[in-house]
Design a protein around this motif. Sequence first.
Motif, PDB file in Angstrom:
ATOM      1  N   SER A  28     -34.199 -89.009  25.362  1.00  0.00           N
ATOM      2  CA  SER A  28     -35.046 -89.284  26.409  1.00  0.00           C
ATOM      3  C   SER A  28     -34.469 -89.013  27.774  1.00  0.00           C
ATOM      4  N   LEU A  29     -35.380 -88.266  28.558  1.00  0.00           N
ATOM      5  CA  LEU A  29     -34.975 -87.840  29.845  1.00  0.00           C
ATOM      6  C   LEU A  29     -35.396 -88.825  30.834  1.00  0.00           C
ATOM      7  N   THR A  30     -34.534 -88.900  31.845  1.00  0.00           N
ATOM      8  CA  THR A  30     -34.646 -89.680  33.195  1.00  0.00           C
ATOM      9  C   THR A  30     -35.719 -88.847  34.031  1.00  0.00           C
ATOM     10  N   ALA A  31     -36.158 -89.894  35.016  1.00  0.00           N
ATOM     11  CA  ALA A  31     -37.029 -88.942  36.181  1.00  0.00           C
ATOM     12  C   ALA A  31     -36.449 -87.868  36.750  1.00  0.00           C
ATOM     13  N   ALA A  32     -34.823 -88.092  37.017  1.00  0.00           N
ATOM     14  CA  ALA A  32     -33.926 -87.295  37.759  1.00  0.00           C
ATOM     15  C   ALA A  32     -33.807 -86.040  37.004  1.00  0.00           C
ATOM     16  N   GLU A  33     -33.519 -86.128  35.601  1.00  0.00           N
ATOM     17  CA  GLU A  33     -33.524 -84.848  34.864  1.00  0.00           C
ATOM     18  C   GLU A  33     -34.738 -84.135  34.802  1.00  0.00           C
ATOM     19  N   LEU A  34     -35.887 -84.781  34.726  1.00  0.00           N
ATOM     20  CA  LEU A  34     -37.017 -84.166  34.545  1.00  0.00           C
ATOM     21  C   LEU A  34     -37.255 -83.513  35.847  1.00  0.00           C
TER      22      LEU A  34
END
Length: 296
Positions: free
Chosen positions: A181-187
């Motif tokens: 799962s990706l965080t918004a920051a990673e995205l």
Amino acid sequence: MFNLEWYRIFLQTARYGNLTKAAQALHITQPSVSYAMKQMEEALGIKLFNRLSKGVELTKEGQSLLEYVEQSFTLLDAAEKHVLNLKQLTEGEIRIGSSDSLIKHLLLPQLNAFHKEYPDIRIRLSHGKTPDIAKRLKDGLIDCALIHMPVHDPQLDIHPVAALEDCFVAGSAYADLARRSLTAAELAKLPLLLLSPGSSTRLHIDQWFAAKGLRVTPEIELGSVDLLAEFAGLNYGAAFITRSFVKEALDQGKLIELPLADRLPARSIGFAVVRDRKLSLAAERFTEMLLSRMLS
């Protein structure tokens, strides 16, 4: 001076050349025909008929008037037939506004069902972004619309008809990212493919990132969902898109959904008309049919 009944009697009298026969055709008495023609001649100030021993014949002035009267009643008959056809939904049109993606994925099945039942109704589609569509609706340029919600406008009567679940998708080059799962920051660090500014969808995702304290600059901005999916499949980056719009590509493995640690808020689609504005009979029937099908 205009008395439609006079002209109706004049027309039949001219056609039959006989007051009695005209009276029979009109289901009135012969004296009524004679009196009406006398009144009409007095009002116009000209003689319309020469009285003969076996009937009447038009004067030159009467003949000239007859040409206009015949045309007028032909138009009235055509108008009456047209209105009847509108009532029976064998004529008419509906003007519908929506975005290209909603037309393709949500509206088209409803249009197909309506067109099958009412093939003679003309369907006119107007595409654009939700703010533009809402303005056209209020300006009377379209009858109804499918729009992204929320839209807060007291002039519009909006019925929620469908829920949307959005996601980020990418091509095979991003397969490793699909395993976690990706965080918004990673995205936000990925090359992002987003719809052009001004659309409700673009505003929605920009607000989501902003709520996370992030401001993103898209790698590519496009004007259609189909192009977003195409570019994502070619590994240009991660596209923000409605899941149901790319379900087939996801099922076939042409696109990969990127799992998110931060859930995206749900959105909905509304069917909008202008409050207290009377729809045409065709648009009214389409509205009834669409709401019945989509809310059942």
